[in-house]
Design an enzyme around this catalytic site. Structure first.
Site, PDB file in Angstrom:
ATOM      1  N   GLU A 173       0.849  -1.195   0.000  1.00 42.17           N
ATOM      2  CA  GLU A 173       0.000   0.000   0.000  1.00 42.17           C
ATOM      3  C   GLU A 173       0.888   1.249   0.000  1.00 42.17           C
ATOM      4  O   GLU A 173       2.074   1.156   0.350  1.00 42.17           O
ATOM      5  CB  GLU A 173      -0.901  -0.011   1.241  1.00 42.17           C
ATOM      6  CG  GLU A 173      -1.819  -1.216   1.239  1.00 42.17           C
ATOM      7  CD  GLU A 173      -2.825  -1.233   2.380  1.00 42.17           C
ATOM      8  OE1 GLU A 173      -2.737  -0.354   3.268  1.00 42.17           O
ATOM      9  OE2 GLU A 173      -3.694  -2.117   2.347  1.00 42.17           O
ATOM     10  N   PRO A 174       0.310   2.405  -0.336  1.00 42.94           N
ATOM     11  CA  PRO A 174       1.140   3.612  -0.381  1.00 42.94           C
ATOM     12  C   PRO A 174       1.899   3.863   0.928  1.00 42.94           C
ATOM     13  O   PRO A 174       3.044   4.282   0.912  1.00 42.94           O
ATOM     14  CB  PRO A 174       0.122   4.730  -0.665  1.00 42.94           C
ATOM     15  CG  PRO A 174      -0.992   4.038  -1.396  1.00 42.94           C
ATOM     16  CD  PRO A 174      -1.066   2.653  -0.825  1.00 42.94           C
ATOM     17  N   ILE A 194       1.884  -2.404  -8.044  1.00 47.88           N
ATOM     18  CA  ILE A 194       1.388  -3.749  -8.318  1.00 47.88           C
ATOM     19  C   ILE A 194       1.728  -4.166  -9.753  1.00 47.88           C
ATOM     20  O   ILE A 194       1.187  -3.606 -10.720  1.00 47.88           O
ATOM     21  CB  ILE A 194      -0.138  -3.833  -8.056  1.00 47.88           C
ATOM     22  CG1 ILE A 194      -0.465  -3.305  -6.644  1.00 47.88           C
ATOM     23  CG2 ILE A 194      -0.633  -5.268  -8.249  1.00 47.88           C
ATOM     24  CD1 ILE A 194       0.283  -3.962  -5.497  1.00 47.88           C
ATOM     25  N   THR A 195       2.614  -5.151  -9.870  1.00 47.01           N
ATOM     26  CA  THR A 195       3.013  -5.663 -11.182  1.00 47.01           C
ATOM     27  C   THR A 195       1.788  -6.216 -11.905  1.00 47.01           C
ATOM     28  O   THR A 195       1.021  -6.991 -11.316  1.00 47.01           O
ATOM     29  CB  THR A 195       4.078  -6.776 -11.008  1.00 47.01           C
ATOM     30  OG1 THR A 195       5.180  -6.219 -10.299  1.00 47.01           O
ATOM     31  CG2 THR A 195       4.541  -7.335 -12.355  1.00 47.01           C
ATOM     32  N   GLU A 251       9.610  -7.732  -3.019  1.00 46.72           N
ATOM     33  CA  GLU A 251       9.582  -9.073  -2.399  1.00 46.72           C
ATOM     34  C   GLU A 251      10.460  -9.122  -1.160  1.00 46.72           C
ATOM     35  O   GLU A 251      11.178 -10.089  -0.928  1.00 46.72           O
ATOM     36  CB  GLU A 251      10.049 -10.127  -3.407  1.00 46.72           C
ATOM     37  CG  GLU A 251       9.230 -10.141  -4.670  1.00 46.72           C
ATOM     38  CD  GLU A 251       8.169 -11.214  -4.657  1.00 46.72           C
ATOM     39  OE1 GLU A 251       8.106 -11.967  -3.672  1.00 46.72           O
ATOM     40  OE2 GLU A 251       7.410 -11.264  -5.634  1.00 46.72           O
ATOM     41  N   THR A 270      12.789  -6.056   0.943  1.00 47.19           N
ATOM     42  CA  THR A 270      14.023  -5.361   0.556  1.00 47.19           C
ATOM     43  C   THR A 270      15.226  -6.144   1.098  1.00 47.19           C
ATOM     44  O   THR A 270      15.100  -7.006   1.975  1.00 47.19           O
ATOM     45  CB  THR A 270      14.069  -3.928   1.141  1.00 47.19           C
ATOM     46  OG1 THR A 270      14.214  -4.023   2.562  1.00 47.19           O
ATOM     47  CG2 THR A 270      12.823  -3.120   0.793  1.00 47.19           C
ATOM     48  N   HIS A 271      16.397  -5.794   0.576  1.00 46.86           N
ATOM     49  CA  HIS A 271      17.642  -6.409   1.059  1.00 46.86           C
ATOM     50  C   HIS A 271      17.745  -6.243   2.579  1.00 46.86           C
ATOM     51  O   HIS A 271      18.102  -7.188   3.294  1.00 46.86           O
ATOM     52  CB  HIS A 271      18.825  -5.732   0.345  1.00 46.86           C
ATOM     53  CG  HIS A 271      20.135  -6.364   0.608  1.00 46.86           C
ATOM     54  ND1 HIS A 271      20.581  -7.478  -0.054  1.00 46.86           N
ATOM     55  CD2 HIS A 271      21.112  -6.047   1.497  1.00 46.86           C
ATOM     56  CE1 HIS A 271      21.780  -7.817   0.399  1.00 46.86           C
ATOM     57  NE2 HIS A 271      22.121  -6.970   1.345  1.00 46.86           N
TER      58      HIS A 271
END
Ligand code: FAD
Length: 387
Positions: free
Chosen positions: A132-133, A162-163, A366, A368-369
């Site tokens: 979400e934002p 969103i891909t 997915e 972050t690092h």
């Protein structure tokens, strides 16, 4: 193709066929135009059904038209797609691991029969709405709500980054179900042509340009009760999907890095300076030595990950280590490859800078690092550092 430890001699005939078919498909049909897609911010949507026919979407699932291939075959497929472009692999990852997987694992029989065959053959496109934002790394703080309304629910909220959302027929939307105790997160199948749904495209990306990204606006969207994924409640739902997708990302990153390595190696042989190929200079050889070593180590990591997955012993923390390591490796090595190509390296005529730009997204989405670092930190100390 670079396989220094001859790991692929152990592949089955079927795995080899899947690898080669994917490689040929991307080389013939997508690679020639991928630079243009990247520059124009487009995805070859006309190839989505063909990619379905080729078995690119969740071929590792069982039933409903899916061929149920090995996890190694699935990993090889993700690797070959990302060797072309991370946007291409993202399309297949989302469709397979983030849309088909939750329907397959948590869906009702009616939902499976309605959606899995047509998502699998590319007749329909799906997307996964979690971020979400105001809530990215901490999705459990999501504000999207589902309120009971007669036999169904009314959804309200917004998702972003969103891909595939602007081209999707269906979205898996994760929302808090306010009708149950403690507002658990539930998954809802939301057809994008429902009243109140908007899927605006996000333009101006400097990364993953050959992938369509958008928002999902949910303005009092009614969905019937049968659109809820019945088999899961709580953050386990979206997180288990992300584990599947991250497994593919860890493999995919090896493909992006390998493609950079192959371009740099060829360039080092072809490009003459000071009266001979730049590949004769020790400085350039050192870069290739390091790149080849890091790619080989990353491949070993995903090969082991896959053995654990096949045995049913894979844990999300294993996947965090592989996603974190392999994407960082690819991000670093794409930059070295770009450097080896000199001025030509900054154009779309060569792949390294396109991969380098794409990998900024892969490093961030997915989990972050940083977040995967914290997952491993908790694993190794027993102390969570998220709060
Ligand atoms: P934030 O969470 O705001 O993080 C900002 C920075 O703070 C990061 O560096 C982060 O590592 C750091 N940070 C955050 N918390 C901590 C902490 N506790 N400790 C230390 N550092 C911290 N999402 C979907 O749901 N579906 C999709 O299909 C999808 N596709 C995407 C496609 C693209 C091109 C992009 C860019 C993103 C996509 N995402 C998708 C969203 C993606 O998963 C999020 O961007 C990601 O989770 C990070 O969230 P954020 O951008 O809000 O960053």
């Amino acid at each position: 193709m670079f396989d220094f430890l001859d790991l692929e001699s152990e592949l089955t005939d079927e795995e080899r066929l899947i690898r080669d078919t994917a490689r040929e498909f991307v080389d013939d049909r997508i690679r020639p135009d991928i630079g243009d897609h990247f520059e124009n911010g487009t995805f070859p949507t006309e190839l989505i059904p063909e990619m379905g026919e080729m078995g690119f979407y969740a071929p590792n699932l069982e039933g409903y038209g899916s061929p149920n291939v090995s996890e190694t075959a699935y990993g090889l497929l993700m690797r070959e797609l990302e060797a072309c472009d991370s946007g291409l692999r993202s399309m297949a990852s989302v469709q397979g691991a983030l849309v088909m997987y939750p329907i397959h694992t948590y869906g009702s029989e009616t939902q499976k029969e309605a959606w899995l065959p047509k998502l699998g053959n590319g007749e329909a496109v799906g997307c996964f709405g979690l971020t979400e934002p105001e809530h990215g790394s901490n999705p459990s703080a999501m504000e999207t709500r589902a309120e009971a309304d007669g036999d169904g629910y009314v959804l309200h909220g917004s998702k972003t980054w969103i891909t595939n959302s602007p081209i999707a027929d269906v979205a898996i939307v994760w929302a808090r179900d306010t009708s149950a105790e403690d507002d658990p997160v539930r998954g809802f199948l939301v057809e994008t042509d429902r009243d109140g749904v908007t899927t605006n495209k996000i333009n101006d990306k400097l990364s993953l340009r050959a992938s369509i990204t958008g928002e999902i606006g949910l303005n009092d969207v009614y969905v019937p009760g049968e659109n809820v994924l019945p088999g899961v409640s709580g953050m386990k739902g979206p997180l288990s999907c992300l584990t599947q997708a991250r497994f593919g990302i860890a493999w995919g990153a090896v493909g992006a890095a390998r493609d950079c390595f192959e371009e740099a190696r060829q360039y080092a042989k072809d490009r003459d300076q000071f009266g001979g190929p730049i590949g004769r200079f020790q400085l350039q050889q050192r870069k290739l030595a390091e790149m080849g070593t890091q790619i080989t180590l990353a491949q070993l990591l995903v090969s082991r990950l896959t053995e654990l997955k096949e045995r049913g012993e894979l844990r999300p923390q294993h996947v965090s280590m592989a996603k974190r390591n392999n994407v960082r490796m690819a991000r670093n090595q794409s930059r070295v490859a770009r450097e080896m190509l000199g001025g030509n390296g900054i154009t779309t005529d060569y792949s390294p800078m396109r991969h380098m730009a794409n990998l900024e997204t892969v490093y961030t989405y997915e989990g972050t690092h940083d977040i995967h670092t914290l997952v491993l930190g908790e694993e190794f100390t027993g102390i969570p550092a998220y709060e």
